[in-house]
Design a protein around this motif. Structure first.
Motif, PDB file in Angstrom:
ATOM      1  N   TYR A  70       0.802  -1.228   0.000  1.00  0.00           N
ATOM      2  CA  TYR A  70       0.000   0.000   0.000  1.00  0.00           C
ATOM      3  C   TYR A  70       0.832   1.273   0.000  1.00  0.00           C
ATOM      4  O   TYR A  70       0.300   2.370   0.143  1.00  0.00           O
TER       5      TYR A  70
ATOM      6  N   TRP B 161      -3.022   6.051  -7.371  1.00  0.00           N
ATOM      7  CA  TRP B 161      -4.216   6.835  -7.712  1.00  0.00           C
ATOM      8  C   TRP B 161      -4.047   7.566  -9.047  1.00  0.00           C
ATOM      9  O   TRP B 161      -4.986   7.669  -9.840  1.00  0.00           O
TER      10      TRP B 161
ATOM     11  N   ALA C   6      -8.755  10.506   1.380  1.00  0.00           N
ATOM     12  CA  ALA C   6      -8.405   9.202   1.940  1.00  0.00           C
ATOM     13  C   ALA C   6      -7.436   9.345   3.110  1.00  0.00           C
ATOM     14  O   ALA C   6      -7.586   8.665   4.131  1.00  0.00           O
TER      15      ALA C   6
ATOM     16  N   TRP D  93      -8.299   8.006   6.845  1.00  0.00           N
ATOM     17  CA  TRP D  93      -7.560   6.970   7.553  1.00  0.00           C
ATOM     18  C   TRP D  93      -6.859   7.509   8.801  1.00  0.00           C
ATOM     19  O   TRP D  93      -6.610   6.755   9.741  1.00  0.00           O
TER      20      TRP D  93
ATOM     21  N   ARG E 151     -12.801   2.271   0.624  1.00  0.00           N
ATOM     22  CA  ARG E 151     -12.343   2.934  -0.602  1.00  0.00           C
ATOM     23  C   ARG E 151     -13.510   3.531  -1.378  1.00  0.00           C
ATOM     24  O   ARG E 151     -13.379   4.605  -1.982  1.00  0.00           O
ATOM     25  N   HIS E 152     -14.650   2.857  -1.386  1.00  0.00           N
ATOM     26  CA  HIS E 152     -15.840   3.463  -2.008  1.00  0.00           C
ATOM     27  C   HIS E 152     -16.117   4.811  -1.353  1.00  0.00           C
ATOM     28  O   HIS E 152     -16.362   5.812  -2.042  1.00  0.00           O
TER      29      HIS E 152
ATOM     30  N   THR F 245     -14.083   6.787   0.363  1.00  0.00           N
ATOM     31  CA  THR F 245     -13.073   7.828   0.179  1.00  0.00           C
ATOM     32  C   THR F 245     -13.085   8.408  -1.231  1.00  0.00           C
ATOM     33  O   THR F 245     -12.840   9.606  -1.414  1.00  0.00           O
ATOM     34  N   VAL F 246     -13.385   7.579  -2.235  1.00  0.00           N
ATOM     35  CA  VAL F 246     -13.470   8.127  -3.590  1.00  0.00           C
ATOM     36  C   VAL F 246     -14.692   9.037  -3.708  1.00  0.00           C
ATOM     37  O   VAL F 246     -14.620  10.134  -4.276  1.00  0.00           O
TER      38      VAL F 246
ATOM     39  N   ALA G  35     -12.890   3.019  -7.364  1.00  0.00           N
ATOM     40  CA  ALA G  35     -12.381   2.426  -6.122  1.00  0.00           C
ATOM     41  C   ALA G  35     -12.095   0.938  -6.294  1.00  0.00           C
ATOM     42  O   ALA G  35     -11.061   0.438  -5.842  1.00  0.00           O
TER      43      ALA G  35
ATOM     44  N   THR H 229      -8.544  -1.159  -5.969  1.00  0.00           N
ATOM     45  CA  THR H 229      -8.336  -2.357  -5.154  1.00  0.00           C
ATOM     46  C   THR H 229      -7.727  -3.479  -5.992  1.00  0.00           C
ATOM     47  O   THR H 229      -6.773  -4.138  -5.566  1.00  0.00           O
TER      48      THR H 229
ATOM     49  N   ARG I  73      -4.049  -2.705  -6.855  1.00  0.00           N
ATOM     50  CA  ARG I  73      -3.141  -2.945  -5.730  1.00  0.00           C
ATOM     51  C   ARG I  73      -2.814  -4.434  -5.609  1.00  0.00           C
ATOM     52  O   ARG I  73      -1.673  -4.811  -5.338  1.00  0.00           O
TER      53      ARG I  73
END
Length: 248
Positions: free
Chosen positions: A25, A32, A59, A63, A78-79, A81-82, A106, A110, A113
């Motif tokens: 990560y 992004w 994001a 976090w 992630r949904h 934060t986007v 998002a 994922t 990554r």
């Protein structure tokens, strides 16, 4: 010039997984920017870098304040934060981007990554050598049970450790003190016999030090401590290979 004087190895090491053993990560700004570029046509007329910056800013703030439970719901987080990044852009007067695009962006992030994840060079060998030298090893990782267990299997980590401790499987995680205490109990060691190694200053340095554990911060990219940081790791390394005693 490398320092040749090494501390004796401890009886045990607690080792983090993501961005310590695996490139997972780190450097989210690169990821992004890559993903928003893939969606450039749908984001137009907004430039992808602008969208990436807004999502990343939201994001990071999310976090920094998120409850631990969100670590077990990474895709859902992630949904959120986007969508939050999109909302910030709209509030600044830019085009309103739809929620369905936020979810697809998002989910692609994922997947990306997962695709890009790899074991840092030398990490497997370093762990194997430490184990062969008699060091008791525990993998101590936060995150959801299914996600983290899949990484353990995918990257052949299970047989390399005497104890595998995943937050989602045990019901607690770093920086809760019992996460470290439980791992040490599983290995049959105490704090004075133990080193903690990982990339998160709060999880792998601050709390372990409070418990009397020698705490090593891994700074893979060589960025150095954040400006103004008051955290003082007992040692800073860039690779797990640096934990090995010098060999002629």
């Amino acid at each position: 010039m490398a320092v040749t004087t090494m501390m004796p190895l401890p009886r045990a090491m607690l080792i983090d997984m993501d961005d310590t053993i695996l490139s997972a990560y780190g450097r989210p700004e690169i990821a992004w920017n890559t993903i928003t570029a893939e969606f450039a046509d749908e984001l137009a007329p907004l430039p992808p870098p602008l969208v990436a910056t807004a999502v990343l800013a939201f994001a990071r703030n999310f976090w920094a304040n998120a409850e631990a439970a969100w670590r077990l719901k990474l895709a859902e987080a992630r949904h959120l934060t986007v969508k939050g990044g999109f909302a910030a852009l709209a509030a600044a007067g830019h085009r309103a981007l739809p929620d369905d695009l936020a979810i697809r962006l998002a989910d692609r992030f994922t997947a990306y990554r997962e695709e890009e994840m790899f074991v840092f060079p030398g990490a497997h060998d370093a762990i194997d050598k430490l184990k062969a030298l008699g060091v008791k090893l525990a993998l101590v990782t936060n995150g959801a049970a299914d996600t983290q267990r899949a990484k353990v299997e995918r990257f052949e980590l299970a047989h390399r450790f005497h104890h595998i401790q995943i937050e989602g499987e045990h019901g607690f995680g770093k920086p809760e003190e019992r996460a470290y205490l439980h791992a040490m109990e599983a290995l049959g060691v105490t704090a004075k016999d133990t080193w903690m190694i990982g990339d998160n200053l709060e999880w792998e340095v601050v709390t372990p030090q409070r418990l009397g554990i020698y705490s090593i911060w891994i700074d893979v990219h060589g960025d150095g401590l954040p400006e103004g940081s008051t955290v003082k790791p007992d040692r800073i390394i860039r690779s797990l290979t640096e934990l090995l005693p010098d060999r002629p």
